[in-house]
Scaffold this active site. Structure first.
Site, PDB file in Angstrom:
ATOM      1  N   HIS A   1      -3.323  10.886   1.110  1.00 27.19           N
ATOM      2  CA  HIS A   1      -2.758  10.504   2.408  1.00 27.19           C
ATOM      3  C   HIS A   1      -2.138  11.752   3.050  1.00 27.19           C
ATOM      4  CE1 HIS A   1      -1.211   6.972   4.940  1.00 27.19           C
ATOM      5  NE2 HIS A   1      -0.866   8.065   5.585  1.00 27.19           N
TER       6      HIS A   1
ATOM      7  N   ARG B   1       0.855  -1.189   0.000  1.00 31.51           N
ATOM      8  CA  ARG B   1       0.000   0.000   0.000  1.00 31.51           C
ATOM      9  C   ARG B   1       0.895   1.245   0.000  1.00 31.51           C
ATOM     10  NH1 ARG B   1      -2.765   2.891   4.910  1.00 31.51           N
ATOM     11  NH2 ARG B   1      -3.917   4.463   3.726  1.00 31.51           N
TER      12      ARG B   1
ATOM     13  N   TYR C   1      -4.338   1.308  15.992  1.00 29.04           N
ATOM     14  CA  TYR C   1      -3.158   1.469  16.854  1.00 29.04           C
ATOM     15  C   TYR C   1      -3.458   1.459  18.345  1.00 29.04           C
ATOM     16  CZ  TYR C   1      -0.713   2.941  12.628  1.00 29.04           C
ATOM     17  OH  TYR C   1      -0.157   2.977  11.379  1.00 29.04           O
TER      18      TYR C   1
ATOM     19  N   GLU D   1      -7.648   7.637   6.511  1.00 30.17           N
ATOM     20  CA  GLU D   1      -8.149   8.179   7.776  1.00 30.17           C
ATOM     21  C   GLU D   1      -8.998   9.422   7.554  1.00 30.17           C
ATOM     22  OE1 GLU D   1      -5.137   8.478  10.827  1.00 30.17           O
ATOM     23  OE2 GLU D   1      -4.950   6.312  10.903  1.00 30.17           O
TER      24      GLU D   1
HETATM   25  C1  NOJ Z   1      -1.722   6.667  10.549  1.00 30.26           C
HETATM   26  C2  NOJ Z   1      -1.264   7.425   9.343  1.00 30.26           C
HETATM   27  O1  NOJ Z   1      -2.031   7.039   8.230  1.00 30.26           O
HETATM   28  C3  NOJ Z   1       0.212   7.245   9.037  1.00 30.26           C
HETATM   29  O2  NOJ Z   1       0.561   8.181   8.060  1.00 30.26           O
HETATM   30  C4  NOJ Z   1       1.013   7.406  10.310  1.00 30.26           C
HETATM   31  O3  NOJ Z   1       2.382   7.388  10.069  1.00 30.26           O
HETATM   32  C5  NOJ Z   1       0.602   6.306  11.265  1.00 30.26           C
HETATM   33  N1  NOJ Z   1      -0.782   6.492  11.592  1.00 30.26           N
HETATM   34  C6  NOJ Z   1       1.400   6.281  12.563  1.00 30.26           C
HETATM   35  O4  NOJ Z   1       1.146   7.442  13.279  1.00 30.26           O
END
Ligand code: NOJ
Length: 479
Positions: free
Chosen positions: A123, A78, A309, A169
């Site tokens: 992104h 990805r 996360y 996101e």
């Molecule tokens: C989500 C984000 O999409 C990514 O760009 C980021 O590096 C990671 N979280 C870790 O924080």
């Protein structure tokens, strides 16, 4: 039965990066400046004060990086296409053929190595002139520019790319990257405050949802038949558990889930075609979708991407209590410190594989078992890594525990009938971690930023993933 053999044959085991986080080469291919070039030039904004030109040089080293992916053995990779590298001012006025060729070259190389590209169209980095032209997603014209950019990508890469993600996101993007909001992460350039700025995240979410839906419909109408790809959207996923069984905490927990997770997917994935009811109740200014818009949005995704996360323990906001952030104020909830291990030390990541399991079941039940692609999961090096010797950094046992724990959770979810189609490890290599700069490193491969060559070295977690995938492939006769 070993863990890798618990995943079905067509399950995708991927890793990921994003253009701004790895590419560097900000003046190559006629690339235009993006919001993050601007943020990095603001004094004191990036926590490690790193040089705004420092990067992994992924634009130049892509052949080596594809070789690394192939060595690890991932089924899919990805990455994101930088809008500014293709359209320097964000519009079709100038189309950079060199930028297009660069992404085609990556896709072709991936194909030669039997790796499926998964492409994110947005992104976090927006062409700066678009951002400034009326603040980002608050300006509907910018949404149209993005729809045209997406269409161009389908034309130029659609023969090679079969899995697309419109927004990374979307929930985070609407919340943090449009205007600066007190108590929230600031992921946008410093600009004078706009009027009613506390309404901005909700307006941005409305515009982005409509934009996503238009891109989806365009693909169905004009490209699906010939290109036969899938279009998804990625949401940041945090599961929430109530602090107690009291009705007030249970309600607060549901509201937190609505604000943190559901608001950007419920309109797409439920019959209402609308934001969660709790949001409608609390926010009289929340933009309304017309019936036609609801029809456009409803069902406009082939899969749901989830980045995972951490999880939260949530309670009701006490009377008179000052909330820590706008989201907590708007939805009247607060966080309690969770029960989960701080596996990397004092950071925001938590080791909560049970939260992922809970979230996957929640999505299964609430959203009609939509196919879910875990588009990110991973953790950073232990904090205080700077003083460590290279060998200690490479020996990232905590990350192996993190990854295997979450893969266990996915396997368990599959057993429970959750429709998970893939898992993506964030991230292939140490890279630019937004406002944390290079001080926080999520890579399964280490990058030596001091070396002229930006040397990549597999950490033990990369070797763990390599062995895991090999066993998975062996089990399904895919080698
Ligand atoms: C989500 C984000 O999409 C990514 O760009 C980021 O590096 C990671 N979280 C870790 O924080």
């Amino acid at each position: 039965m070993s863990l890798p053999t618990k995943f079905p044959k067509n399950f995708q085991l991927a890793t990921a990066t994003a253009a701004y986080q790895i590419e560097g080469a900000k003046n190559l291919d006629g690339r235009g400046f993006s919001t993050w070039d601007s943020i990095r030039s603001e004094n004191g904004r990036i926590h490690d004060n790193s040089d705004p030109d420092l990067s992994c040089e992924g634009r130049l080293k892509y052949k080596e990086d594809v070789a690394l992916l192939s060595k690890i053995g991932v089924t899919s990779y990805r990455f994101s296409i930088s809008w500014s590298r293709i359209l320097p001012d964000g519009t079709l006025k100038t189309i950079n053929e060199d930028g297009i060729q660069f992404y085609r070259d990556i896709c072709l190389l991936l194909r030669d190595n039997g790796i499926e590209p998964i492409v994110t169209l947005f992104h976090f980095d927006m062409p700066l002139s678009i951002y400034d032209n009326g603040t980002s997603w608050l300006n509907k014209e910018n949404c149209e520019h993005f729809e045209k950019f997406a269409d161009l990508c389908f034309q130029k890469f659609g023969d090679l790319v079969k899995t697309w993600i419109t927004f990374n996101e979307i929930n985070m993007q609407a919340w943090s990257s449009v205007v600066k909001i007190e108590g929230e992460l600031w992921l946008c350039p410093d600009r004078p405050e706009i009027e009613n700025h506390e309404q901005a995240p909700y307006i941005a979410a409305t515009n982005m949802l409509l934009t996503h839906a238009k891109i989806y419909r365009n693909y169905q109408k004009n490209y699906k038949e010939t290109q036969n790809g899938l279009i998804g959207i990625t949401n940041g996923g945090r599961f929430c558990l109530p602090a107690s069984d009291s009705p007030a905490d249970l309600d607060a927990c549901n509201r937190a889930l609505d604000w943190l997770f559901n608001y950007t997917i419920e309109p797409i994935l439920t019959d209402s075609g609308d934001f969660p009811a709790s949001m409608r109740e609390k926010l009289p200014f929340l933009p309304k979708f017309s019936e036609e818009e609801k029809k456009l949005i409803k069902g406009s995704t082939d899969f749901l991407g989830i980045n995972y996360y951490l999880s939260h323990i949530v309670r009701n906001l006490n009377d008179g209590e000052e909330p820590a952030s706008q989201s907590e104020r708007d939805a009247a909830y607060a966080f309690n410190e969770g029960k989960w291990e701080k596996i990397c030390g004092e950071t925001w990541v938590r080791y909560a594989p049970d939260g992922l399991f809970g979230l996957l079941k929640y999505v299964r039940d609430k959203y009609n078992n939509i196919p879910v692609f875990i588009t990110e999961n991973g953790c950073m090096d232990l904090v205080g890594g700077e003083g460590r010797k290279e060998e200690e950094i490479l020996d990232d046992k905590h990350r192996i525990k993190f990854i295997s724990g979450h893969l266990e959770a996915v396997a368990k979810a599959l057993e429970e009938g959750c429709n998970v189609i893939g898992y993506t490890l964030w991230t292939l290599m140490d890279n630019f971690e937004w406002d944390d700069g290079f001080g926080v490193k999520f890579g399964i491969c280490r990058v030596d930023f001091d070396s002229p060559d930006k040397t990549r070295t597999m950490k033990y977690s990369a070797k763990y993933y390599q062995t895991f995938i090999r066993e998975f492939k062996k089990h399904h006769n895919l080698l």
